[in-house]
Design a protein around this motif. Structure first.
Motif, mmCIF file in Angstrom:
data_model
loop_
_atom_site.group_PDB
_atom_site.id
_atom_site.type_symbol
_atom_site.label_atom_id
_atom_site.label_comp_id
_atom_site.label_asym_id
_atom_site.label_seq_id
_atom_site.Cartn_x
_atom_site.Cartn_y
_atom_site.Cartn_z
ATOM 1 N N SER A 70 0.824 -1.205 0.000
ATOM 2 C CA SER A 70 0.000 0.000 0.000
ATOM 3 C C SER A 70 0.864 1.263 0.000
ATOM 4 N N ARG A 73 1.741 1.917 -3.529
ATOM 5 C CA ARG A 73 0.584 2.422 -4.275
ATOM 6 C C ARG A 73 0.288 3.877 -3.941
ATOM 7 N N ARG A 74 0.558 4.279 -2.707
ATOM 8 C CA ARG A 74 0.287 5.651 -2.265
ATOM 9 C C ARG A 74 1.485 6.572 -2.483
#
Length: 182
Positions: A70, A73-74
């Motif tokens: 994550s 992805r961020r």
């Protein structure tokens, strides 16, 4: 905090996350982190690292790795603390082979430069499983990479050598450590 308009800054949320984690309320901290993400608080590397630490402390290191994905992805760049936390989680779960693989990958792909805490985590895990030779090799690697071992690193290896009845090797390492300190 969640009902305030405008929302408090991520710093205020991080302070709360950190306080919950210090009190060992890992589950509550993760719940807050999920709420932060759901309402659009722009989580940063610090909030991500706290959430990953909570997962690892709850023996849910795989969830910690999901949070690592994550991060990417961020566009949150994980730091040495995040990777050390994941390594520690693997060690806590007795997954030393996976920890070794991750450590080697971090160095080989230059994802981060290991610090004394990361080396110490790996050495603790290796010694836990009686891999004293590899732990000593890692100690040498620290020297090669200009990362100065601390007393925790030396103590961990010396303790493990003594437990494995390798007293002479423990004394040799102790002597080297004492010379290095001077």
């Amino acid at each position: 905090m969640i009902q305030r308009k405008p929302l408090p800054s991520v710093v205020k949320f991080n302070q709360l996350l950190n306080a919950l984690t210090k009190m060992k309320h890992f589950s509550s901290s993760l719940d807050l982190f999920k709420q932060m993400c759901a309402i659009g608080v722009p989580v940063n590397e610090y909030s991500m690292s706290i959430a990953i630490k909570c997962c690892c402390q709850m023996s849910r290191t795989n969830d910690g790795f999901a949070l690592l994905a994550s991060c990417f992805r961020r566009a949150v760049v994980p730091n040495v603390f995040v990777f050390s936390t994941l390594l520690d989680g693997l060690v806590l779960e007795d997954r030393i082979i996976q920890a070794e693989r991750l450590f080697k990958k971090l160095i080989k792909q230059k994802l981060c430069e290991p610090d004394v805490v990361m080396y110490s985590t790996m050495i603790k895990g290796l010694c836990k499983f009686g891999n004293n030779d590899i732990a000593i090799a890692l100690l040498r690697l620290m020297d090669e990479r200009a990362c100065k071992p601390n007393v925790v690193v030396y103590s961990t290896i010396i303790d493990s050598l003594c437990k494995d009845k390798m007293i002479e090797d423990a004394f040799k390492l102790f002597s080297v450590h004492m010379l290095v300190k001077k």
